[in-house]
Design an enzyme around this catalytic site. Structure first.
Site, mmCIF file in Angstrom:
data_model
loop_
_atom_site.group_PDB
_atom_site.id
_atom_site.type_symbol
_atom_site.label_atom_id
_atom_site.label_comp_id
_atom_site.label_asym_id
_atom_site.label_seq_id
_atom_site.Cartn_x
_atom_site.Cartn_y
_atom_site.Cartn_z
ATOM 1 N N LYS A 28 10.332 -9.076 3.496
ATOM 2 C CA LYS A 28 11.436 -9.711 4.228
ATOM 3 C C LYS A 28 12.079 -10.747 3.318
ATOM 4 O O LYS A 28 11.408 -11.340 2.466
ATOM 5 C CB LYS A 28 10.900 -10.419 5.484
ATOM 6 C CG LYS A 28 11.955 -10.679 6.516
ATOM 7 C CD LYS A 28 12.240 -9.420 7.308
ATOM 8 C CE LYS A 28 13.177 -9.628 8.450
ATOM 9 N NZ LYS A 28 13.105 -8.500 9.383
ATOM 10 N N LYS A 79 4.911 -2.835 11.561
ATOM 11 C CA LYS A 79 5.916 -1.986 12.191
ATOM 12 C C LYS A 79 6.002 -0.628 11.482
ATOM 13 O O LYS A 79 5.937 0.419 12.109
ATOM 14 C CB LYS A 79 7.262 -2.725 12.049
ATOM 15 C CG LYS A 79 8.301 -2.400 13.037
ATOM 16 C CD LYS A 79 9.599 -3.134 12.728
ATOM 17 C CE LYS A 79 9.559 -4.630 12.911
ATOM 18 N NZ LYS A 79 10.909 -5.261 12.843
ATOM 19 N N ASP A 111 4.667 5.251 11.380
ATOM 20 C CA ASP A 111 4.511 6.211 10.269
ATOM 21 C C ASP A 111 5.741 6.288 9.375
ATOM 22 O O ASP A 111 6.176 7.386 8.985
ATOM 23 C CB ASP A 111 4.181 7.622 10.811
ATOM 24 C CG ASP A 111 2.806 7.672 11.434
ATOM 25 O OD1 ASP A 111 1.905 6.952 10.943
ATOM 26 O OD2 ASP A 111 2.619 8.409 12.416
ATOM 27 N N HIS A 137 0.838 -1.201 0.000
ATOM 28 C CA HIS A 137 0.000 0.000 0.000
ATOM 29 C C HIS A 137 0.870 1.247 0.000
ATOM 30 O O HIS A 137 0.407 2.333 -0.312
ATOM 31 C CB HIS A 137 -0.912 0.013 1.246
ATOM 32 C CG HIS A 137 -0.155 0.037 2.524
ATOM 33 N ND1 HIS A 137 0.668 -1.001 2.907
ATOM 34 C CD2 HIS A 137 -0.045 0.969 3.492
ATOM 35 C CE1 HIS A 137 1.220 -0.693 4.053
ATOM 36 N NE2 HIS A 137 0.814 0.498 4.428
ATOM 37 N N ARG A 138 2.145 1.073 0.389
ATOM 38 C CA ARG A 138 3.152 2.130 0.276
ATOM 39 C C ARG A 138 4.364 1.475 -0.375
ATOM 40 O O ARG A 138 4.676 0.321 -0.081
ATOM 41 C CB ARG A 138 3.593 2.625 1.657
ATOM 42 C CG ARG A 138 2.505 3.220 2.494
ATOM 43 C CD ARG A 138 2.518 4.743 2.395
ATOM 44 N NE ARG A 138 1.574 5.308 3.337
ATOM 45 C CZ ARG A 138 0.276 5.517 3.078
ATOM 46 N NH1 ARG A 138 -0.217 5.195 1.891
ATOM 47 N NH2 ARG A 138 -0.520 6.042 3.979
ATOM 48 N N SER A 180 16.459 3.391 8.633
ATOM 49 C CA SER A 180 16.554 2.983 7.220
ATOM 50 C C SER A 180 15.785 3.967 6.340
ATOM 51 O O SER A 180 16.209 4.295 5.231
ATOM 52 C CB SER A 180 15.945 1.589 7.021
ATOM 53 O OG SER A 180 16.874 0.591 7.341
ATOM 54 N N LYS A 184 9.578 -2.800 2.434
ATOM 55 C CA LYS A 184 10.851 -2.676 3.166
ATOM 56 C C LYS A 184 11.020 -3.806 4.164
ATOM 57 O O LYS A 184 10.062 -4.242 4.793
ATOM 58 C CB LYS A 184 10.832 -1.327 3.915
ATOM 59 C CG LYS A 184 12.139 -0.910 4.487
ATOM 60 C CD LYS A 184 13.041 -0.279 3.464
ATOM 61 C CE LYS A 184 14.408 0.015 4.030
ATOM 62 N NZ LYS A 184 15.249 -1.184 4.153
HETATM 63 N N1 GLU Z 1 15.717 -6.049 9.823
HETATM 64 C C1 GLU Z 1 15.255 -4.932 10.548
HETATM 65 C C2 GLU Z 1 13.861 -5.177 11.115
HETATM 66 O O1 GLU Z 1 13.472 -6.304 11.306
HETATM 67 C C3 GLU Z 1 15.362 -3.639 9.736
HETATM 68 C C4 GLU Z 1 14.563 -3.579 8.489
HETATM 69 C C5 GLU Z 1 14.868 -2.381 7.611
HETATM 70 O O2 GLU Z 1 15.605 -1.520 8.017
HETATM 71 O O3 GLU Z 1 14.309 -2.345 6.499
HETATM 72 O O4 GLU Z 1 13.154 -4.293 11.458
#
Ligand code: GLU
Length: 476
Positions: free
Chosen positions: A109, A97, A102, A68-69, A368, A73
Site C-alpha cells: 500500500k 484480501k 485467490d 510470497h507472491r 486489477s 499489490k
Molecule cells: N485500493 C483498492 C483496495 O484497497 C484496490 C487495490 C488494487 O487494485 O491493487 O483494495
C-alpha cells in the site's frame, strides 16, 4: 481471547488483533506467524516540488507487507491525514484480501500526505509524477514486483500519470502498462475496473443471501436484496456503485446517505442517481438537496434502523462512541477498516453481523488482477473468441430451427451475443466473490472457535499465505 472494548487501538493494532484471533484457530508455528503478521519493508520518502514559485516538501510511503507472491499489490492513497501506521495496516489487509480471494499477489500500500483539494490539476500532475519517480527508483513501482492502483483520493487520472512516468524511466520494460492498474481504458485499463469494488460488494451481498443459515443468523429473511433497507456512508466511487447497483439491479431501498457535509434520510427510499447528479454540481456535497430530509450531523443516520449498513468511505466511522446505538442487522464493510476493534466487540454482544472488508471490498483488486493479466498478454479479453462464439451460437440456433421449432427473438438475440470484455470481467468477479464467501461461511459454521466472519476470512487468508511461504522454501 478477550477483546478490548473499553479502549480504541490504532488501525494497525486492530488488523493485528484480528490476525491474532484467527491465529488462535490455526495450527501454524509461531515463528512463521510472526513473520506473516508484520510488514516486510516500508519506504518513506520526502521530495520537493515547485508550487507557484515556492518549494514545497511532500512526504509519502509505500509499504510491502508480504511478497510470497509477486507483484505485491495495493492502492496509493492521497489524503491529508495518511501516516505510516495506516499505510502498514492497509498493506497487511491487502495481503489477506488477495490471499482470501485467490488473487496471486503479495500485499502492499502507498500513501502521500496531501490534501488534493488544495492544488490545481497541473500541480497534482507534477506532485504525482515526482512521487511515482521516487517509488520507481527504489523498485516500489514495477510491473513485476510492485503494482499500485487507485485508492482514496486517486483514480484513473493519477494512474495514467504514473504509467507514463514509469514508461519514460523504464523504456526497456515491454510490460510497462502492467506497472499500475486502474488506468483509463485508453491507456491499457480494463472495462469494469471503475465499478469493480462496488460491484464486488453487491456480488458479496448477493452470495450472502444465497446462504439461508447465514441470513437467519443475521436475523434477516428472504433470499435476495429486494426491498432490504440500506444506509450508505460515503457516496464516492465505492459507495456510489454499490448503492446504484443495489437500487437498479437488486431493487434494494437506500434510505440514508451520509456525506462529508451532512446526511440525507427518507424511509421510502432515495434516488441515488438524482443525489449523485446533485452532488457533482454541488462541490461533492449533499447539503441543499431537498428531496429527502437533511441532517447537518450526518453521523446520526448511522444509528437509524435498517437491514444493511454499508460504510463505504473511511476508517473507524463505527467506533466505541456509536457502536451500541447501531441498529443495522448487517454491517457490510465496503471501506477498509470502518469498524474499530472495540466497536466490533460491542456489536458482537448485540448480535450484529459484520461482513468484513478483507472479503467484501476485494472486488477492486480482483479486477486489477484481470487488468494486469490483460497488460501482460497484450490483448483485450474476448478479442480472439467473441465472434467465433457468436457464429457457433448462430449455428446452434439454425440447427434448432431446422427441426421446425421457432425460438423467441429475445432469446435468439441473447444467445447470439459473444462475451465482451465487460461481460468476462463481471463474470470473473462474480465467481471470485461467490467462491470466497462459500469458503468463509463453511469455515464459520464448521469451527467452534470461530464466532465471526472476520476471523473465518482471516484464518483462510493466513493459511493460504503460510502455504505460499512454505512452498517457496522460507519455512522448511
Ligand atoms: N485500493 C483498492 C483496495 O484497497 C484496490 C487495490 C488494487 O487494485 O491493487 O483494495
Amino acid at each position: 481471547m478477550s477483546l478490548p472494548a473499553d479502549k480504541e487501538v490504532s488501525f494497525r493494532e486492530s488488523v493485528n488483533l484480528s490476525f491474532d484471533m484467527a491465529m488462535g484457530t490455526l495450527d501454524i508455528p509461531e515463528g512463521i506467524s510472526k513473520y506473516i503478521r508484520n510488514v516486510n519493508n516500508v519506504y518513506q520518502v520526502r521530495f520537493p516540488v515547485k508550487i507557484k514559485g515556492e518549494i514545497e516538501t511532500f512526504i509519502g510511503w509505500r509499504a510491502v507487507h508480504s511478497d510470497h507472491r509477486l507483484p505485491a499489490k495495493g492502492g496509493i492513497r492521497f489524503a491529508p491525514n495518511v501516516n505510516q501506521d495506516e499505510v502498514e495496516a492497509l498493506a497487511a489487509l491487502m495481503s489477506y484480501k488477495c490471499a482470501l480471494v485467490d488473487v496471486p499477489f503479495g500485499g502492499s500500500k502507498g500513501g502521500l500526505l496531501i490534501d488534493p483539494k488544495k492544488y490545481e490539476r497541473d500541480e497534482m500532475e507534477s506532485i504525482t509524477r515526482r512521487f511515482a519517480y521516487e517509488l520507481i527508483q527504489k523498485d516500489y513501482i514495477s510491473s513485476s514486483t510492485n503494482v499500485p492502483a487507485p485508492d482514496m483520493g486517486t483514480g484513473q487520472r493519477e494512474m495514467a500519470w504514473i504509467v507514463s512516468t514509469y514508461a519514460s524511466h523504464r523504456p526497456g520494460d515491454i510490460n510497462h502498462l502492467a506497472c499500475v492498474t486502474g488506468k483509463p481504458v485508453s491507456m491499457g485499463g480494463i472495462q469494469g475496473r471503475v465499478e469493480a469494488t462496488g460491484r464486488g460488494v453487491v456480488f458479496g451481498l448477493r452470495e450472502f443471501f444465497r446462504h439461508p443459515e447465514d441470513v437467519k443468523n443475521a436475523k434477516l429473511e428472504g433470499n435476495s436484496l429486494e426491498d432490504k433497507t440500506v444506509i450508505i456512508q460515503g457516496l464516492g466511487n465505492v459507495g456510489y456503485y454499490t448503492a446504484s447497483i443495489l437500487q437498479d439491479e437488486d431493487r434494494a431501498k437506500i434510505i440514508a446517505i451520509l456525506e462529508w457535509d451532512g446526511g440525507l434520510y427518507d424511509p421510502n427510499g432515495i434516488d441515488i442517481q438524482d443525489v449523485y447528479q446533485y452532488k457533482i454540481g454541488n462541490k461533492g456535497g449533499v447539503k441543499g438537496y431537498t428531496k429527502a430530509q437533511y441532517f447537518e450531523d450526518g453521523k446520526v443516520l448511522l444509528e437509524k434502523e435498517c437491514d444493511i449498513l454499508i460504510p463505504a468511505a473511511m476508517e473507524a466511522v463505527i467506533n466505541r462512541t456509536n457502536a451500541a446505538n447501531i441498529q443495522a442487522k448487517v454491517i457490510a464493510e465496503a471501506a477498509n477498516g470502518p469498524v474499530t476493534f472495540a466497536a466490533e466487540s460491542l456489536l458482537k454482544e448485540k448480535g450484529t453481523v459484520i461482513i468484513p472488508d478483507v472479503y467484501l471490498n476485494a472486488g477492486g483488486v480482483t479486477v486489477s488482477y484481470f487488468e494486469w493479466i490483460k497488460n501482460l498478454s497484450h490483448i483485450r479479453f474476448g478479442r480472439m473468441q467473441r465472434r467465433y462464439e457468436e457464429s457457433q451460437s448462430e449455428l446452434i440456433i439454425k440447427a434448432i430451427e431446422q427441426t421446425g421449432n421457432k425460438l423467441p427473438q429475445e432469446l435468439i438475440e441473447k444467445l447470439s451475443q459473444g462475451a465482451s470484455e465487460l461481460d468476462l470481467v463481471r463474470s470473473g468477479l462474480d465467481d471470485t466473490m461467490r467462491k470466497a464467501f462459500q469458503e468463509i461461511s463453511e469455515r464459520f459454521w464448521s469451527n467452534d472457535k470461530i464466532t465471526n466472519y472476520r476471523t473465518a476470512a482471516m484464518a483462510l487468508a493466513i493459511e493460504k499465505i503460510y502455504t505460499g511461504y512454505r512452498t517457496m522454501g522460507i519455512y522448511p
